[in-house]
Every structure is written in C-alpha cells, then in structure tokens.
Motif scaffolding. Structure first.
Motif, PDB file in Angstrom:
ATOM      1  N   PRO A 204      13.599   5.035  -4.511  1.00 48.11           N
ATOM      2  CA  PRO A 204      13.736   5.778  -5.763  1.00 48.11           C
ATOM      3  C   PRO A 204      13.724   4.825  -6.946  1.00 48.11           C
ATOM      4  O   PRO A 204      14.233   3.701  -6.874  1.00 48.11           O
ATOM      5  N   ASN A 205      13.123   5.267  -8.047  1.00 44.96           N
ATOM      6  CA  ASN A 205      13.074   4.477  -9.272  1.00 44.96           C
ATOM      7  C   ASN A 205      13.993   5.068 -10.335  1.00 44.96           C
ATOM      8  O   ASN A 205      14.322   6.250 -10.298  1.00 44.96           O
ATOM      9  N   ALA A 206      14.377   4.251 -11.287  1.00 45.32           N
ATOM     10  CA  ALA A 206      15.310   4.676 -12.331  1.00 45.32           C
ATOM     11  C   ALA A 206      14.743   5.792 -13.199  1.00 45.32           C
ATOM     12  O   ALA A 206      15.503   6.568 -13.794  1.00 45.32           O
ATOM     13  N   ASP A 207      13.414   5.899 -13.286  1.00 43.42           N
ATOM     14  CA  ASP A 207      12.805   6.926 -14.140  1.00 43.42           C
ATOM     15  C   ASP A 207      12.638   8.267 -13.440  1.00 43.42           C
ATOM     16  O   ASP A 207      12.045   9.192 -13.985  1.00 43.42           O
ATOM     17  N   GLY A 208      13.151   8.396 -12.214  1.00 45.61           N
ATOM     18  CA  GLY A 208      13.070   9.666 -11.500  1.00 45.61           C
ATOM     19  C   GLY A 208      11.910   9.772 -10.538  1.00 45.61           C
ATOM     20  O   GLY A 208      11.823  10.733  -9.767  1.00 45.61           O
ATOM     21  N   THR A 209      10.992   8.806 -10.558  1.00 47.81           N
ATOM     22  CA  THR A 209       9.873   8.797  -9.621  1.00 47.81           C
ATOM     23  C   THR A 209      10.313   8.166  -8.297  1.00 47.81           C
ATOM     24  O   THR A 209      11.388   7.577  -8.194  1.00 47.81           O
ATOM     25  N   ILE A 210       9.443   8.265  -7.293  1.00 47.89           N
ATOM     26  CA  ILE A 210       9.712   7.629  -6.007  1.00 47.89           C
ATOM     27  C   ILE A 210       8.480   6.856  -5.553  1.00 47.89           C
ATOM     28  O   ILE A 210       7.357   7.365  -5.615  1.00 47.89           O
ATOM     29  N   LEU A 211       8.717   5.629  -5.122  1.00 50.00           N
ATOM     30  CA  LEU A 211       7.673   4.787  -4.556  1.00 50.00           C
ATOM     31  C   LEU A 211       7.755   4.888  -3.036  1.00 50.00           C
ATOM     32  O   LEU A 211       8.825   4.707  -2.451  1.00 50.00           O
ATOM     33  N   VAL A 212       6.613   5.175  -2.407  1.00 49.78           N
ATOM     34  CA  VAL A 212       6.533   5.271  -0.951  1.00 49.78           C
ATOM     35  C   VAL A 212       5.445   4.296  -0.506  1.00 49.78           C
ATOM     36  O   VAL A 212       4.289   4.444  -0.908  1.00 49.78           O
ATOM     37  N   ALA A 213       5.806   3.299   0.302  1.00 50.43           N
ATOM     38  CA  ALA A 213       4.841   2.237   0.553  1.00 50.43           C
ATOM     39  C   ALA A 213       5.114   1.499   1.854  1.00 50.43           C
ATOM     40  O   ALA A 213       6.129   1.709   2.516  1.00 50.43           O
ATOM     41  N   THR A 214       4.157   0.599   2.176  1.00 50.13           N
ATOM     42  CA  THR A 214       4.262  -0.214   3.384  1.00 50.13           C
ATOM     43  C   THR A 214       3.498  -1.511   3.196  1.00 50.13           C
ATOM     44  O   THR A 214       2.586  -1.598   2.367  1.00 50.13           O
ATOM     45  N   VAL A 215       3.859  -2.524   3.981  1.00 52.46           N
ATOM     46  CA  VAL A 215       3.078  -3.754   4.065  1.00 52.46           C
ATOM     47  C   VAL A 215       2.373  -3.817   5.417  1.00 52.46           C
ATOM     48  O   VAL A 215       1.661  -4.781   5.698  1.00 52.46           O
ATOM     49  N   GLU A 216       2.579  -2.811   6.248  1.00 47.03           N
ATOM     50  CA  GLU A 216       2.033  -2.791   7.602  1.00 47.03           C
ATOM     51  C   GLU A 216       0.593  -2.276   7.567  1.00 47.03           C
ATOM     52  O   GLU A 216       0.340  -1.170   7.087  1.00 47.03           O
ATOM     53  N   PRO A 217      -0.386  -3.040   8.048  1.00 45.48           N
ATOM     54  CA  PRO A 217      -1.795  -2.681   7.864  1.00 45.48           C
ATOM     55  C   PRO A 217      -2.239  -1.398   8.562  1.00 45.48           C
ATOM     56  O   PRO A 217      -3.058  -0.667   8.023  1.00 45.48           O
ATOM     57  N   THR A 218      -1.728  -1.140   9.758  1.00 44.02           N
ATOM     58  CA  THR A 218      -2.153   0.075  10.460  1.00 44.02           C
ATOM     59  C   THR A 218      -1.725   1.320   9.699  1.00 44.02           C
ATOM     60  O   THR A 218      -2.515   2.250   9.496  1.00 44.02           O
TER      61      THR A 218
ATOM     62  N   ALA B  95      -1.026   1.478   6.517  1.00 44.36           N
ATOM     63  CA  ALA B  95      -1.756   1.499   5.245  1.00 44.36           C
ATOM     64  C   ALA B  95      -3.136   2.106   5.422  1.00 44.36           C
ATOM     65  O   ALA B  95      -3.585   2.939   4.621  1.00 44.36           O
ATOM     66  N   LEU B  96      -3.835   1.697   6.483  1.00 45.29           N
ATOM     67  CA  LEU B  96      -5.180   2.207   6.750  1.00 45.29           C
ATOM     68  C   LEU B  96      -5.144   3.701   7.037  1.00 45.29           C
ATOM     69  O   LEU B  96      -5.987   4.466   6.539  1.00 45.29           O
ATOM     70  N   GLN B  97      -4.162   4.139   7.809  1.00 55.73           N
ATOM     71  CA  GLN B  97      -4.031   5.569   8.117  1.00 55.73           C
ATOM     72  C   GLN B  97      -3.782   6.380   6.849  1.00 55.73           C
ATOM     73  O   GLN B  97      -4.360   7.460   6.661  1.00 55.73           O
ATOM     74  N   PHE B  98      -2.925   5.885   5.980  1.00 52.54           N
ATOM     75  CA  PHE B  98      -2.640   6.596   4.732  1.00 52.54           C
ATOM     76  C   PHE B  98      -3.877   6.691   3.848  1.00 52.54           C
ATOM     77  O   PHE B  98      -4.212   7.770   3.341  1.00 52.54           O
ATOM     78  N   LEU B  99      -4.556   5.566   3.631  1.00 52.17           N
ATOM     79  CA  LEU B  99      -5.728   5.577   2.748  1.00 52.17           C
ATOM     80  C   LEU B  99      -6.813   6.515   3.264  1.00 52.17           C
ATOM     81  O   LEU B  99      -7.414   7.269   2.504  1.00 52.17           O
ATOM     82  N   ASN B 100      -7.067   6.487   4.565  1.00 48.82           N
ATOM     83  CA  ASN B 100      -8.084   7.374   5.128  1.00 48.82           C
ATOM     84  C   ASN B 100      -7.682   8.841   4.996  1.00 48.82           C
ATOM     85  O   ASN B 100      -8.518   9.705   4.706  1.00 48.82           O
TER      86      ASN B 100
ATOM     87  N   PHE C 116       0.844  -1.186   0.000  1.00 42.27           N
ATOM     88  CA  PHE C 116       0.000   0.000   0.000  1.00 42.27           C
ATOM     89  C   PHE C 116       0.883   1.240   0.000  1.00 42.27           C
ATOM     90  O   PHE C 116       1.928   1.270   0.649  1.00 42.27           O
ATOM     91  N   GLY C 117       0.468   2.295  -0.691  1.00 47.83           N
ATOM     92  CA  GLY C 117       1.253   3.519  -0.662  1.00 47.83           C
ATOM     93  C   GLY C 117       0.974   4.410  -1.857  1.00 47.83           C
ATOM     94  O   GLY C 117      -0.152   4.465  -2.351  1.00 47.83           O
ATOM     95  N   PHE C 118       2.034   5.080  -2.332  1.00 45.09           N
ATOM     96  CA  PHE C 118       1.866   5.978  -3.468  1.00 45.09           C
ATOM     97  C   PHE C 118       3.136   6.055  -4.301  1.00 45.09           C
ATOM     98  O   PHE C 118       4.239   5.750  -3.829  1.00 45.09           O
ATOM     99  N   LEU C 119       2.941   6.465  -5.537  1.00 44.34           N
ATOM    100  CA  LEU C 119       4.033   6.723  -6.472  1.00 44.34           C
ATOM    101  C   LEU C 119       3.956   8.190  -6.858  1.00 44.34           C
ATOM    102  O   LEU C 119       2.881   8.681  -7.206  1.00 44.34           O
ATOM    103  N   LEU C 120       5.076   8.916  -6.781  1.00 46.90           N
ATOM    104  CA  LEU C 120       5.085  10.338  -7.119  1.00 46.90           C
ATOM    105  C   LEU C 120       6.059  10.613  -8.241  1.00 46.90           C
ATOM    106  O   LEU C 120       7.220  10.192  -8.201  1.00 46.90           O
ATOM    107  N   GLY C 121       5.574  11.332  -9.253  1.00 42.73           N
ATOM    108  CA  GLY C 121       6.407  11.798 -10.347  1.00 42.73           C
ATOM    109  C   GLY C 121       6.229  13.296 -10.508  1.00 42.73           C
ATOM    110  O   GLY C 121       5.144  13.838 -10.277  1.00 42.73           O
ATOM    111  N   VAL C 122       7.292  13.977 -10.915  1.00 42.57           N
ATOM    112  CA  VAL C 122       7.278  15.434 -11.100  1.00 42.57           C
ATOM    113  C   VAL C 122       7.894  15.743 -12.456  1.00 42.57           C
ATOM    114  O   VAL C 122       8.830  15.065 -12.898  1.00 42.57           O
TER     115      VAL C 122
END
Length: 209
Positions: free
Chosen positions: A108-122, A124-129, A66-72
């Motif tokens: 960090p990804n090779a294309d310049g984006t960044i993946l920010v994520a977790t496998v921890e459920p608490t 993940a739930l806080q982020f989604l809400n 769970f998380g997000f991917l950001l590109g600029v």
C-alpha cells in the motif's frame, strides 16, 4: 515491505465504459519504466480506476520490478478527481490461468494506491502475457466500504500500436552492454518470450477508439 493479501471477499462485478489504454515511458537518471496505463469508469456511479502495468529497471541496483499500480477514485462536481484509499488489489485472467494474489506481492502507498509487483521472472512473464491478451478482471477493496470487493471486467486488449510501443521500450530497457533480455535477481526473461496477441495473420485485435 511487500505483503500478501488474504482471501478475497465476495466481489461485485462491473462492466466498465470509457476503457482506454495509453503507453508511456517514465525515465530519470536512476530508473526507467515501460508502462501501459488503463483507465475505465463504472457507468452507474462516479467511480473510475487507473491501472498501470509496468516493467521497471533500477540502474544503481541493476534490478528489475514487474507488476502494476492501481488507483481508484470518484469524479466530483467541477470534474475534480477525488482519490479513494484501497486496502487490496488483484489482477486475474481465467483464460491465462493467472491470479496475482497467488504470485505477486502488494504494497500500500501513502496516496491510497497499491503497488502489486514481483522480481520473479516466471510470474512477471505470466502477468505481462495475461494483461496484453485482454479478457481479465481487476478487483479491489475500498477502505470506506467495509472492505467489500469490487471487480472491473475488462475485455478489450491494448491496441496493436500500444503493444508495439511497449515492446519497443522493453527491448531498450536493458543497458547497452547487455542483450535484449531481462535479468532479474532470480532468473531471466527474454523479450521474445512475451506473447504478442493479435499480431499474427488474421488475428489482429482492432485498436481502441
């Protein structure tokens, strides 16, 4: 390997324009991801951001992320999008008391984006809400600007239809033989635990146009 970010530098706050949300399902034989994409633009420059919140399931490993991917990037003549390299990314909501720098990991990804994520459920739930409620900030540092942080202040929440499409995807994310809950390596998230902001009587958030 995920890495945690260091202390943030002083950030410039931007009130963006052209804020749009789009729900999407990304699926192949090995994985499925429920996504909400957010696009926004700095009204004073050619800069824009692409933010994708997601819940993903890896079928072979039976694991969730769970998380997000950001590109600029910047819009160049001829309406060509030139992606920038960012060195850090964060999501924060004061009203929901959530800061991704404290609970999520980033890669960090090779294309310049960044993946920010977790496998921890608490977490993940806080982020989604926090994301679905709106009223949050997305910050990042560009590698070509001496790591000065830039922050986009996003007030609108995803529309009711986008949220409902996302919830519908989440409810189908689990394999057919399991319940409509998300079992991770460290715990379980019930789909019903995710708040549906704006869907209660008298509290609907108007959809974006």
């Amino acid at each position: 390997m995920f890495v945690t970010s260091g202390a943030p530098a002083l950030a410039k706050t931007i009130v963006p324009v052209d804020i749009t949300y789009v729900d999407h399902v990304d699926e192949d034989e090995n994985a499925k991801a429920c996504e909400i994409g957010l696009a926004a633009r700095d009204p004073k420059t050619t800069e824009g951001i692409g933010f994708t919140a997601f819940a993903a399931y890896d079928r072979p490993g039976r694991t969730f992320l769970f998380g997000f991917l950001l590109g600029v990037g910047n819009l160049r003549p001829g309406r060509k999008y030139e992606r920038a390299v960012i060195t850090s990314a964060a999501f924060a909501s004061r009203s929901q008391q959530f800061d991704s720098r404290k609970t999520l990991d980033q890669q960090p990804n090779a294309d310049g984006t960044i993946l920010v994520a977790t496998v921890e459920p608490t977490a993940a739930l806080q982020f989604l809400n926090a994301f679905l409620a709106g009223g949050f900030e997305i910050s990042f540092a560009r590698s070509n600007r001496k790591n000065a942080r830039r922050t986009y202040s996003i007030q609108p929440a995803p529309s009711a239809q986008v949220r409902e499409n996302f919830f519908g995807c989440l409810e189908k994310l689990m394999p057919a033989e399991t319940t409509a809950s998300v079992q991770t390596s460290t715990g379980k998230i019930e789909v019903t635990d995710i708040e549906r902001p704006g869907l209660k009587p008298g509290g609907d958030i108007p959809p974006l146009h």
